[in-house]
Design a protein around this motif. Sequence first.
Motif, PDB file in Angstrom:
ATOM      1  N   THR A 225       0.814  -1.219   0.029  1.00  0.00           N
ATOM      2  CA  THR A 225      -0.110  -0.062  -0.165  1.00  0.00           C
ATOM      3  C   THR A 225       0.751   1.300   0.053  1.00  0.00           C
ATOM      4  O   THR A 225       2.147   1.090   0.276  1.00  0.00           O
ATOM      5  N   GLU A 226       0.108   2.374  -0.300  1.00  0.00           N
ATOM      6  CA  GLU A 226       0.983   3.647  -0.294  1.00  0.00           C
ATOM      7  C   GLU A 226       1.594   3.824   1.071  1.00  0.00           C
ATOM      8  O   GLU A 226       2.746   4.347   1.197  1.00  0.00           O
ATOM      9  N   ASN A 227       0.915   3.515   2.097  1.00  0.00           N
ATOM     10  CA  ASN A 227       1.523   3.856   3.485  1.00  0.00           C
ATOM     11  C   ASN A 227       2.549   2.757   3.859  1.00  0.00           C
ATOM     12  O   ASN A 227       3.630   3.119   4.392  1.00  0.00           O
ATOM     13  N   ASP A 228       2.566   1.717   3.279  1.00  0.00           N
ATOM     14  CA  ASP A 228       3.583   0.709   3.439  1.00  0.00           C
ATOM     15  C   ASP A 228       4.989   1.198   2.798  1.00  0.00           C
ATOM     16  O   ASP A 228       5.930   1.235   3.312  1.00  0.00           O
ATOM     17  N   ILE A 229       4.712   1.772   1.521  1.00  0.00           N
ATOM     18  CA  ILE A 229       5.646   2.307   0.888  1.00  0.00           C
ATOM     19  C   ILE A 229       6.497   3.502   1.487  1.00  0.00           C
ATOM     20  O   ILE A 229       7.844   3.648   1.762  1.00  0.00           O
ATOM     21  N   TYR A 230       5.765   4.503   2.179  1.00  0.00           N
ATOM     22  CA  TYR A 230       6.107   5.458   2.927  1.00  0.00           C
ATOM     23  C   TYR A 230       7.016   4.879   4.246  1.00  0.00           C
ATOM     24  O   TYR A 230       8.117   5.461   4.271  1.00  0.00           O
ATOM     25  N   GLN A 231       6.264   3.898   4.726  1.00  0.00           N
ATOM     26  CA  GLN A 231       7.018   3.280   6.010  1.00  0.00           C
ATOM     27  C   GLN A 231       8.463   2.874   5.508  1.00  0.00           C
ATOM     28  O   GLN A 231       9.442   2.992   6.290  1.00  0.00           O
ATOM     29  N   SER A 232       8.436   2.073   4.244  1.00  0.00           N
ATOM     30  CA  SER A 232       9.782   1.394   4.128  1.00  0.00           C
ATOM     31  C   SER A 232      10.846   2.551   3.525  1.00  0.00           C
ATOM     32  O   SER A 232      11.956   2.515   3.975  1.00  0.00           O
ATOM     33  N   ILE A 233      10.350   3.424   2.943  1.00  0.00           N
ATOM     34  CA  ILE A 233      11.235   4.729   2.531  1.00  0.00           C
ATOM     35  C   ILE A 233      11.731   5.301   3.897  1.00  0.00           C
ATOM     36  O   ILE A 233      13.102   5.774   3.974  1.00  0.00           O
ATOM     37  N   LYS A 234      10.741   5.537   4.629  1.00  0.00           N
ATOM     38  CA  LYS A 234      11.431   6.248   6.217  1.00  0.00           C
ATOM     39  C   LYS A 234      12.469   5.335   6.861  1.00  0.00           C
ATOM     40  O   LYS A 234      13.400   5.977   7.280  1.00  0.00           O
ATOM     41  N   GLN A 235      12.020   4.161   6.964  1.00  0.00           N
ATOM     42  CA  GLN A 235      13.004   3.272   7.378  1.00  0.00           C
ATOM     43  C   GLN A 235      14.650   3.133   6.778  1.00  0.00           C
ATOM     44  O   GLN A 235      15.477   3.400   7.299  1.00  0.00           O
ATOM     45  N   VAL A 236      14.493   3.079   5.361  1.00  0.00           N
ATOM     46  CA  VAL A 236      15.842   3.147   4.764  1.00  0.00           C
ATOM     47  C   VAL A 236      16.314   4.539   4.835  1.00  0.00           C
ATOM     48  O   VAL A 236      17.715   4.613   4.855  1.00  0.00           O
ATOM     49  N   LEU A 237      15.711   5.492   4.841  1.00  0.00           N
ATOM     50  CA  LEU A 237      16.349   6.977   5.014  1.00  0.00           C
ATOM     51  C   LEU A 237      16.794   7.146   6.524  1.00  0.00           C
ATOM     52  O   LEU A 237      17.991   7.799   6.654  1.00  0.00           O
ATOM     53  N   ALA A 238      16.213   6.540   7.518  1.00  0.00           N
ATOM     54  CA  ALA A 238      16.769   6.539   8.805  1.00  0.00           C
ATOM     55  C   ALA A 238      18.114   5.942   8.843  1.00  0.00           C
ATOM     56  O   ALA A 238      18.826   6.066   9.490  1.00  0.00           O
ATOM     57  N   ALA A 239      18.037   4.644   8.105  1.00  0.00           N
ATOM     58  CA  ALA A 239      19.512   3.767   8.291  1.00  0.00           C
ATOM     59  C   ALA A 239      20.608   4.472   7.484  1.00  0.00           C
ATOM     60  O   ALA A 239      21.552   3.995   7.155  1.00  0.00           O
ATOM     61  N   ALA A 240      20.223   5.199   6.278  1.00  0.00           N
ATOM     62  CA  ALA A 240      21.380   5.732   5.497  1.00  0.00           C
ATOM     63  C   ALA A 240      22.329   6.717   6.178  1.00  0.00           C
ATOM     64  O   ALA A 240      21.977   7.365   7.038  1.00  0.00           O
ATOM     65  N   PRO A 241      23.522   6.553   5.799  1.00  0.00           N
ATOM     66  CA  PRO A 241      24.644   7.371   6.410  1.00  0.00           C
ATOM     67  C   PRO A 241      24.587   8.582   5.849  1.00  0.00           C
ATOM     68  O   PRO A 241      23.627   8.897   4.913  1.00  0.00           O
ATOM     69  N   ARG A 242      24.892   9.498   6.739  1.00  0.00           N
ATOM     70  CA  ARG A 242      24.552  11.078   6.618  1.00  0.00           C
ATOM     71  C   ARG A 242      24.856  11.401   5.194  1.00  0.00           C
ATOM     72  O   ARG A 242      24.216  12.162   4.706  1.00  0.00           O
ATOM     73  N   ASN A 243      26.121  10.895   4.659  1.00  0.00           N
ATOM     74  CA  ASN A 243      26.739  11.653   3.385  1.00  0.00           C
ATOM     75  C   ASN A 243      26.070  10.870   2.453  1.00  0.00           C
ATOM     76  O   ASN A 243      26.235  11.068   1.217  1.00  0.00           O
TER      77      ASN A 243
ATOM     78  N   MET B 150      17.616   8.785  -0.925  1.00  0.00           N
ATOM     79  CA  MET B 150      16.229   9.341  -1.144  1.00  0.00           C
ATOM     80  C   MET B 150      16.023   9.302  -2.544  1.00  0.00           C
ATOM     81  O   MET B 150      14.785   9.088  -2.908  1.00  0.00           O
ATOM     82  N   HIS B 151      16.711   9.772  -3.396  1.00  0.00           N
ATOM     83  CA  HIS B 151      16.379   9.586  -4.827  1.00  0.00           C
ATOM     84  C   HIS B 151      16.439   8.193  -5.446  1.00  0.00           C
ATOM     85  O   HIS B 151      15.465   7.939  -6.226  1.00  0.00           O
ATOM     86  N   LEU B 152      17.040   7.330  -4.876  1.00  0.00           N
ATOM     87  CA  LEU B 152      17.034   5.883  -5.258  1.00  0.00           C
ATOM     88  C   LEU B 152      15.520   5.302  -4.929  1.00  0.00           C
ATOM     89  O   LEU B 152      14.753   4.652  -5.695  1.00  0.00           O
ATOM     90  N   GLN B 153      15.055   5.656  -3.781  1.00  0.00           N
ATOM     91  CA  GLN B 153      13.712   5.319  -3.376  1.00  0.00           C
ATOM     92  C   GLN B 153      12.638   5.883  -4.296  1.00  0.00           C
ATOM     93  O   GLN B 153      11.571   5.299  -4.344  1.00  0.00           O
ATOM     94  N   MET B 154      12.983   6.935  -4.559  1.00  0.00           N
ATOM     95  CA  MET B 154      11.848   7.742  -5.329  1.00  0.00           C
ATOM     96  C   MET B 154      11.831   7.067  -6.884  1.00  0.00           C
ATOM     97  O   MET B 154      10.773   6.938  -7.483  1.00  0.00           O
ATOM     98  N   LEU B 155      13.058   6.507  -7.464  1.00  0.00           N
ATOM     99  CA  LEU B 155      12.914   6.002  -8.685  1.00  0.00           C
ATOM    100  C   LEU B 155      12.317   4.543  -8.277  1.00  0.00           C
ATOM    101  O   LEU B 155      11.512   4.188  -9.082  1.00  0.00           O
ATOM    102  N   LYS B 156      12.637   3.904  -7.310  1.00  0.00           N
ATOM    103  CA  LYS B 156      12.215   2.442  -6.986  1.00  0.00           C
ATOM    104  C   LYS B 156      10.817   2.537  -6.889  1.00  0.00           C
ATOM    105  O   LYS B 156      10.050   1.535  -7.599  1.00  0.00           O
ATOM    106  N   TYR B 157       9.963   3.631  -6.329  1.00  0.00           N
ATOM    107  CA  TYR B 157       8.639   3.437  -6.158  1.00  0.00           C
ATOM    108  C   TYR B 157       7.866   4.389  -7.031  1.00  0.00           C
ATOM    109  O   TYR B 157       6.493   4.753  -6.789  1.00  0.00           O
ATOM    110  N   ALA B 158       8.372   5.060  -7.867  1.00  0.00           N
ATOM    111  CA  ALA B 158       7.633   6.099  -8.890  1.00  0.00           C
ATOM    112  C   ALA B 158       6.513   5.429  -9.548  1.00  0.00           C
ATOM    113  O   ALA B 158       5.559   6.132  -9.572  1.00  0.00           O
TER     114      ALA B 158
END
Length: 79
Positions: A2-20, A26-34
């Motif tokens: 679902t849309e909310n599942d996608i948002y939660q997945s993106i949030k988790q990935v972004l939270a785990a991403a190294p600062r740099n 973020m761009h990769l996740q946008m491409l993945k779920y476009a």
Amino acid sequence: MTENDIYQSIKQVLAAAPRNQYTVEMHLQMLKYADALKTVTSKEFCEGVGLKPSFGTEFSKMRNLTQRLKAAGLDTTLL
């Protein structure tokens, strides 16, 4: 997914991403779920993921870029 599942997945990935690597991820996740989010406005996307509204432009760019990349052979399911 679902849309909310996608948002939660993106949030988790972004939270785990190294600062740099945050913006790259973020761009990769946008491409993945476009495709799954093609009816979502950039404002809705930013609200769903918890991003500043200014990232809405990036979401629109990545969604448009996805079509070109897929035409060139990108399989977004592999991202």
